[in-house]
Design a protein around this motif. Structure first.
Motif, PDB file in Angstrom:
ATOM      1  N   GLY A  16       0.778  -1.230  -0.092  1.00 23.59           N
ATOM      2  CA  GLY A  16       0.141   0.006   0.146  1.00 23.59           C
ATOM      3  C   GLY A  16       0.842   1.462   0.053  1.00 23.59           C
ATOM      4  O   GLY A  16       0.463   2.386  -0.634  1.00 23.59           O
ATOM      5  N   GLU A  34      -3.703   3.346   7.716  1.00 27.01           N
ATOM      6  CA  GLU A  34      -3.064   2.594   8.344  1.00 27.01           C
ATOM      7  C   GLU A  34      -3.199   2.352  10.039  1.00 27.01           C
ATOM      8  O   GLU A  34      -3.337   3.118  10.668  1.00 27.01           O
ATOM      9  CB  GLU A  34      -1.587   2.879   8.421  1.00 27.01           C
ATOM     10  CG  GLU A  34      -0.412   2.161   8.862  1.00 27.01           C
ATOM     11  CD  GLU A  34      -0.484   0.695   8.742  1.00 27.01           C
ATOM     12  OE1 GLU A  34      -0.591   0.229   7.406  1.00 27.01           O
ATOM     13  OE2 GLU A  34      -0.511  -0.227   9.617  1.00 27.01           O
ATOM     14  N   ARG A  49      12.432  -9.557   9.225  1.00 28.21           N
ATOM     15  CA  ARG A  49      12.338 -10.625   8.151  1.00 28.21           C
ATOM     16  C   ARG A  49      13.073  -9.936   6.973  1.00 28.21           C
ATOM     17  O   ARG A  49      13.224  -8.888   6.659  1.00 28.21           O
ATOM     18  CB  ARG A  49      11.003 -11.179   7.709  1.00 28.21           C
ATOM     19  CG  ARG A  49      10.161 -10.150   7.024  1.00 28.21           C
ATOM     20  CD  ARG A  49       8.792 -10.570   6.891  1.00 28.21           C
ATOM     21  NE  ARG A  49       7.924  -9.567   5.970  1.00 28.21           N
ATOM     22  CZ  ARG A  49       7.201  -8.599   6.404  1.00 28.21           C
ATOM     23  NH1 ARG A  49       7.434  -8.024   7.454  1.00 28.21           N
ATOM     24  NH2 ARG A  49       6.600  -7.814   5.336  1.00 28.21           N
ATOM     25  N   ALA A  50      13.764 -11.121   6.491  1.00 24.99           N
ATOM     26  CA  ALA A  50      14.598 -10.623   5.376  1.00 24.99           C
ATOM     27  C   ALA A  50      13.961 -10.992   4.052  1.00 24.99           C
ATOM     28  O   ALA A  50      12.980 -11.774   3.948  1.00 24.99           O
ATOM     29  CB  ALA A  50      15.742 -11.641   5.247  1.00 24.99           C
ATOM     30  N   ASP A 165      -4.475  -4.222   2.879  1.00 25.39           N
ATOM     31  CA  ASP A 165      -4.414  -4.437   4.241  1.00 25.39           C
ATOM     32  C   ASP A 165      -4.074  -5.745   4.700  1.00 25.39           C
ATOM     33  O   ASP A 165      -4.499  -6.224   5.778  1.00 25.39           O
ATOM     34  CB  ASP A 165      -5.840  -3.570   4.927  1.00 25.39           C
ATOM     35  CG  ASP A 165      -7.152  -4.604   4.308  1.00 25.39           C
ATOM     36  OD1 ASP A 165      -6.899  -5.310   3.330  1.00 25.39           O
ATOM     37  OD2 ASP A 165      -8.224  -4.312   4.910  1.00 25.39           O
ATOM     38  N   GLY A 288      -1.672  -6.965  -3.275  1.00 25.52           N
ATOM     39  CA  GLY A 288      -0.624  -7.518  -2.249  1.00 25.52           C
ATOM     40  C   GLY A 288      -1.087  -8.725  -1.555  1.00 25.52           C
ATOM     41  O   GLY A 288      -1.945  -9.532  -1.841  1.00 25.52           O
ATOM     42  N   PRO A 296       6.652 -18.340   2.308  1.00 24.01           N
ATOM     43  CA  PRO A 296       8.036 -17.485   1.966  1.00 24.01           C
ATOM     44  C   PRO A 296       8.980 -18.185   1.256  1.00 24.01           C
ATOM     45  O   PRO A 296      10.035 -17.836   1.051  1.00 24.01           O
ATOM     46  CB  PRO A 296       8.614 -17.133   3.363  1.00 24.01           C
ATOM     47  CG  PRO A 296       7.577 -17.913   4.500  1.00 24.01           C
ATOM     48  CD  PRO A 296       6.341 -18.589   3.654  1.00 24.01           C
ATOM     49  N   GLN A 300       8.553 -14.709  -3.029  1.00 25.94           N
ATOM     50  CA  GLN A 300       7.685 -14.198  -3.952  1.00 25.94           C
ATOM     51  C   GLN A 300       6.691 -13.001  -3.717  1.00 25.94           C
ATOM     52  O   GLN A 300       6.117 -12.372  -4.583  1.00 25.94           O
ATOM     53  CB  GLN A 300       6.980 -15.211  -4.979  1.00 25.94           C
ATOM     54  CG  GLN A 300       8.052 -16.043  -5.660  1.00 25.94           C
ATOM     55  CD  GLN A 300       8.954 -15.429  -6.793  1.00 25.94           C
ATOM     56  OE1 GLN A 300       8.261 -14.544  -7.548  1.00 25.94           O
ATOM     57  NE2 GLN A 300      10.161 -15.800  -7.103  1.00 25.94           N
ATOM     58  N   GLY A 301       6.033 -13.222  -2.531  1.00 24.85           N
ATOM     59  CA  GLY A 301       5.130 -12.312  -2.118  1.00 24.85           C
ATOM     60  C   GLY A 301       5.061 -10.973  -2.354  1.00 24.85           C
ATOM     61  O   GLY A 301       4.117 -10.234  -2.745  1.00 24.85           O
ATOM     62  N   ASN A 303       7.461  -9.429  -4.012  1.00 26.24           N
ATOM     63  CA  ASN A 303       7.637  -8.980  -5.381  1.00 26.24           C
ATOM     64  C   ASN A 303       6.500  -9.085  -6.331  1.00 26.24           C
ATOM     65  O   ASN A 303       6.530  -8.188  -6.983  1.00 26.24           O
ATOM     66  CB  ASN A 303       8.707 -10.223  -5.926  1.00 26.24           C
ATOM     67  CG  ASN A 303       9.954 -10.222  -5.226  1.00 26.24           C
ATOM     68  OD1 ASN A 303      10.550  -9.061  -5.508  1.00 26.24           O
ATOM     69  ND2 ASN A 303      10.623 -11.157  -4.686  1.00 26.24           N
TER      70      ASN A 303
HETATM   71  C1  LIG Z   1       9.116 -14.837   7.001  1.00 22.38           C
HETATM   72  C2  LIG Z   1       8.606 -14.239   5.761  1.00 22.38           C
HETATM   73  C3  LIG Z   1       9.382 -14.169   4.713  1.00 22.38           C
HETATM   74  C4  LIG Z   1       9.263 -13.548   3.620  1.00 22.38           C
HETATM   75  N1  LIG Z   1      10.242 -13.458   2.695  1.00 22.38           N
HETATM   76  C5  LIG Z   1       9.921 -12.964   1.257  1.00 22.38           C
HETATM   77  C6  LIG Z   1      10.868 -12.652   0.278  1.00 22.38           C
HETATM   78  O1  LIG Z   1      11.939 -13.284   0.415  1.00 22.38           O
HETATM   79  N2  LIG Z   1      10.392 -11.957  -0.787  1.00 22.38           N
HETATM   80  C7  LIG Z   1       9.266 -11.653  -1.000  1.00 22.38           C
HETATM   81  O2  LIG Z   1       8.835 -10.966  -2.147  1.00 22.38           O
HETATM   82  N3  LIG Z   1       8.223 -11.672   0.001  1.00 22.38           N
HETATM   83  C8  LIG Z   1       8.643 -12.349   1.228  1.00 22.38           C
HETATM   84  N4  LIG Z   1       7.627 -12.538   2.093  1.00 22.38           N
HETATM   85  C9  LIG Z   1       6.272 -11.844   1.941  1.00 22.38           C
HETATM   86  C10 LIG Z   1       6.064 -10.418   2.090  1.00 22.38           C
HETATM   87  O3  LIG Z   1       6.582 -10.015   3.427  1.00 22.38           O
HETATM   88  C11 LIG Z   1       4.644 -10.037   2.018  1.00 22.38           C
HETATM   89  O4  LIG Z   1       4.213 -10.484   0.605  1.00 22.38           O
HETATM   90  C12 LIG Z   1       4.526  -8.504   2.083  1.00 22.38           C
HETATM   91  O5  LIG Z   1       4.869  -8.137   3.169  1.00 22.38           O
HETATM   92  C13 LIG Z   1       2.995  -8.245   1.735  1.00 22.38           C
HETATM   93  O6  LIG Z   1       2.841  -6.641   1.785  1.00 22.38           O
HETATM   94  P1  LIG Z   1       1.480  -6.072   1.959  1.00 22.38           P
HETATM   95  O7  LIG Z   1       1.719  -4.587   2.177  1.00 22.38           O
HETATM   96  O8  LIG Z   1       0.342  -6.653   0.948  1.00 22.38           O
HETATM   97  O9  LIG Z   1       0.703  -6.752   3.435  1.00 22.38           O
HETATM   98  P2  LIG Z   1       1.463  -6.208   4.720  1.00 22.38           P
HETATM   99  O10 LIG Z   1       3.091  -6.335   4.848  1.00 22.38           O
HETATM  100  O11 LIG Z   1       0.757  -7.458   5.896  1.00 22.38           O
HETATM  101  O12 LIG Z   1       0.776  -4.898   4.927  1.00 22.38           O
HETATM  102  C14 LIG Z   1      -0.359  -4.821   5.526  1.00 22.38           C
HETATM  103  C15 LIG Z   1      -0.674  -3.251   6.184  1.00 22.38           C
HETATM  104  O13 LIG Z   1      -2.119  -3.125   6.495  1.00 22.38           O
HETATM  105  C16 LIG Z   1      -2.203  -2.661   7.807  1.00 22.38           C
HETATM  106  N5  LIG Z   1      -3.629  -3.038   8.127  1.00 22.38           N
HETATM  107  C17 LIG Z   1      -4.159  -4.220   8.327  1.00 22.38           C
HETATM  108  N6  LIG Z   1      -5.330  -4.128   8.524  1.00 22.38           N
HETATM  109  C18 LIG Z   1      -5.713  -2.945   8.591  1.00 22.38           C
HETATM  110  C19 LIG Z   1      -7.125  -2.234   8.823  1.00 22.38           C
HETATM  111  N7  LIG Z   1      -8.070  -2.869   8.977  1.00 22.38           N
HETATM  112  N8  LIG Z   1      -7.075  -0.767   8.488  1.00 22.38           N
HETATM  113  C20 LIG Z   1      -5.809  -0.166   8.412  1.00 22.38           C
HETATM  114  N9  LIG Z   1      -4.637  -0.775   8.102  1.00 22.38           N
HETATM  115  C21 LIG Z   1      -4.430  -1.999   8.245  1.00 22.38           C
HETATM  116  C22 LIG Z   1      -1.176  -3.319   8.652  1.00 22.38           C
HETATM  117  O14 LIG Z   1      -0.837  -2.883   9.842  1.00 22.38           O
HETATM  118  C23 LIG Z   1      -0.033  -3.386   7.599  1.00 22.38           C
HETATM  119  O15 LIG Z   1       0.827  -2.113   7.810  1.00 22.38           O
HETATM  120  C24 LIG Z   1       7.863 -13.009   3.472  1.00 22.38           C
HETATM  121  C25 LIG Z   1       7.024 -13.033   4.166  1.00 22.38           C
HETATM  122  C26 LIG Z   1       7.346 -13.677   5.627  1.00 22.38           C
HETATM  123  C27 LIG Z   1       6.279 -13.873   6.782  1.00 22.38           C
END
Ligand SMILES: Cc1cc2nc3c(=O)[nH]c(=O)nc-3n(C[C@H](O)[C@H](O)[C@H](O)COP(=O)(O)OP(=O)(O)OC[C@H]3O[C@@H](n4cnc5c(N)ncnc54)[C@H](O)[C@@H]3O)c2cc1C
Length: 396
Positions: A16, A34, A49-50, A165, A288, A296, A300-301, A303
């Motif tokens: 986001g 947020e 996390r890396a 989210d 996302g 993990p 790819q998550g 990316n």
């Molecule tokens: C151990 C581990 C290793 C990983 N390694 C990799 C890797 O090597 N390469 C890779 O590409 N990916 C990796 N990933 C995946 C990656 O971390 C996620 O795909 C990525 O963080 C997703 O981002 P996002 O913003 O969609 O979701 P999130 O990071 O979950 O962010 C969601 C945001 O929304 C907010 N939120 C939640 N609910 C609400 C609400 N109701 N109202 C307002 N805000 C809200 C949260 O506080 C948060 O800030 C890994 C994940 C893990 C757990």
């Protein structure tokens, strides 16, 4: 505070936040909701996390203006070494052979989060934090959203609501969008190790009888480890003391990097593939982890989520440039259609990785070893593999 937006992004995490950055120079009125304050995020161990970042991700982050800050703390992957423990198959990829300085990078999530937040400061984007979505209702021209902002109830409207989210998306739940969940019966153990030998910026993917084991370089003497095991085996390992766990890990990985010592407490993540059953609803789009939560193992998550944000921002800017409705159903359907191929490809890839490489069925072991040996001898096939590893399967 403005309550009437063109775009309301719910979730200011990695995806986001990146979308907000991509749109920051437009004239669109953008709100970013947020739930977690900056102080809470700084205190969270999840940010340690890396993340393995593909080359195409680095290019997008560079376009957003955040890469320079992240690069200072990231480790380049100059070599990838894939092997099968106790078998003959092995293949290596080198950045130099592909004419690039790095096949990808490894960064700690916090470095990326910090860079995104810093670049959002000083933009005209309205940030609502801490705030949570409590309810929403789509009308013909806008979606009405009720929020809990600090201790107050606030009603806002937007022409388009973007749900970013995360895996437990409130927006998705409020819309009643079902999820398709695939459980693998496997757990990824994630930890950090200090290494006896220089990593030489090499990422290792090692297939062991218990499951795939990845070592990602964090500088020269440290690695982030992702070890995938069947649930009961992982539970047993997580019960072990530091010395016993380190010995088990060393035994599975071998001595490619000399003796290892544990750098952080191992954490287990149950492997699941979760996909929302649809990417769009009336004036709403999911991106996302809110849309797809990968395990993990294949790294790819983020990316994939960043590519959602990149494509959505490109299309929104074009649509707004023609003075067209950015919440229009046909417009959102075209975006969803365009993303489906990339999503399907990445999901098939990670799914195959888990199924084929976690399997000790003898014909499969022979086949994957032959594949690794063949790959190592065919420059063209290696180039294709490197192309995928760099994230160029679907060029944006
Ligand atoms: C151990 C581990 C290793 C990983 N390694 C990799 C890797 O090597 N390469 C890779 O590409 N990916 C990796 N990933 C995946 C990656 O971390 C996620 O795909 C990525 O963080 C997703 O981002 P996002 O913003 O969609 O979701 P999130 O990071 O979950 O962010 C969601 C945001 O929304 C907010 N939120 C939640 N609910 C609400 C609400 N109701 N109202 C307002 N805000 C809200 C949260 O506080 C948060 O800030 C890994 C994940 C893990 C757990």
């Amino acid at each position: 505070m403005s309550t009437d937006f063109d775009i309301l992004i719910v979730g200011g995490g990695l995806v986001g936040g990146s979308l907000a950055l991509a749109l920051r120079h437009s004239t669109l009125r953008i709100g970013l909701v947020e739930a977690v304050t900056d102080a809470e995020r700084q205190a969270s161990s999840a940010s340690e996390r890396a993340l393995a970042l593909s080359r195409s991700t680095v290019q997008i982050l560079d376009g957003l203006g955040v890469w320079t800050a992240v690069a200072a703390k990231a480790t380049p992957i100059q070599h990838i070494h894939v092997s099968d423990r106790g078998h003959f198959g092995k293949t290596r990829l080198h950045a130099a052979d592909q004419g690039v300085d790095a096949l990808g990078h490894v960064a700690i999530a916090r470095a990326l989060e910090d860079a995104i937040q810093t670049h959002l400061d000083g933009t005209p984007i309205t940030r609502l934090c801490p705030a949570r979505v409590m309810g929403l209702k789509a009308g013909p021209d806008s979606v009405l959203v009720s929020l809990r902002h600090h201790d107050e109830n606030v009603n806002v409207s937007a022409r388009l609501l973007v749900a970013a989210d995360g895996g437990n998306s409130t927006v998705r739940s409020l819309l009643g969008i079902e999820q398709d969940v695939r459980v693998y019966g496997q757990t990824a153990i994630v930890t950090e190790v200090n290494t006896g030998k220089d990593t030489r910026f090499t990422a290792y993917e090692r297939f062991t009888p218990s499951g795939p084991l990845a070592f990602l370089p964090l500088g020269r003497r440290k690695c982030s480890v992702v070890w995938t095991l069947k649930d009961p085996d992982a539970e047993d390992l997580l019960q072990q003391g530091t010395r016993e766990f380190t010995a088990s890990l060393q035994n599975a990985f071998g001595y490619w990097l000399g003796p290892i010592t544990l750098g952080s407490r191992p954490q287990g993540f149950r492997l699941k593939l979760i996909r929302a059953e649809k990417m769009t609803d009336d004036r709403v789009v999911l991106i996302g982890n809110a849309m797809h939560q990968l395990h993990p193992v294949a790294g790819q998550g983020f990316n994939l989520g960043l590519r959602d944000a990149a494509m959505l921002s490109e299309r929104i800017l074009a649509q707004a440039g023609f003075d067209e409705d950015i919440g229009d159903g046909a417009f959102l359907s075209r975006y969803a259609e365009a993303r489906r191929r990339d999503l399907g490809r990445v999901i098939r890839f990670t799914d195959t990785l888990v199924r084929v490489f976690s399997n000790d069925f003898p014909p499969l072991v022979v086949a994957r070893n032959l594949a690794l040996v063949t790959l190592d001898r065919l420059p063209f096939a290696k180039q294709l593999l490197a192309h995928q590893a760099m994230g160029y399967g679907n060029r944006l």
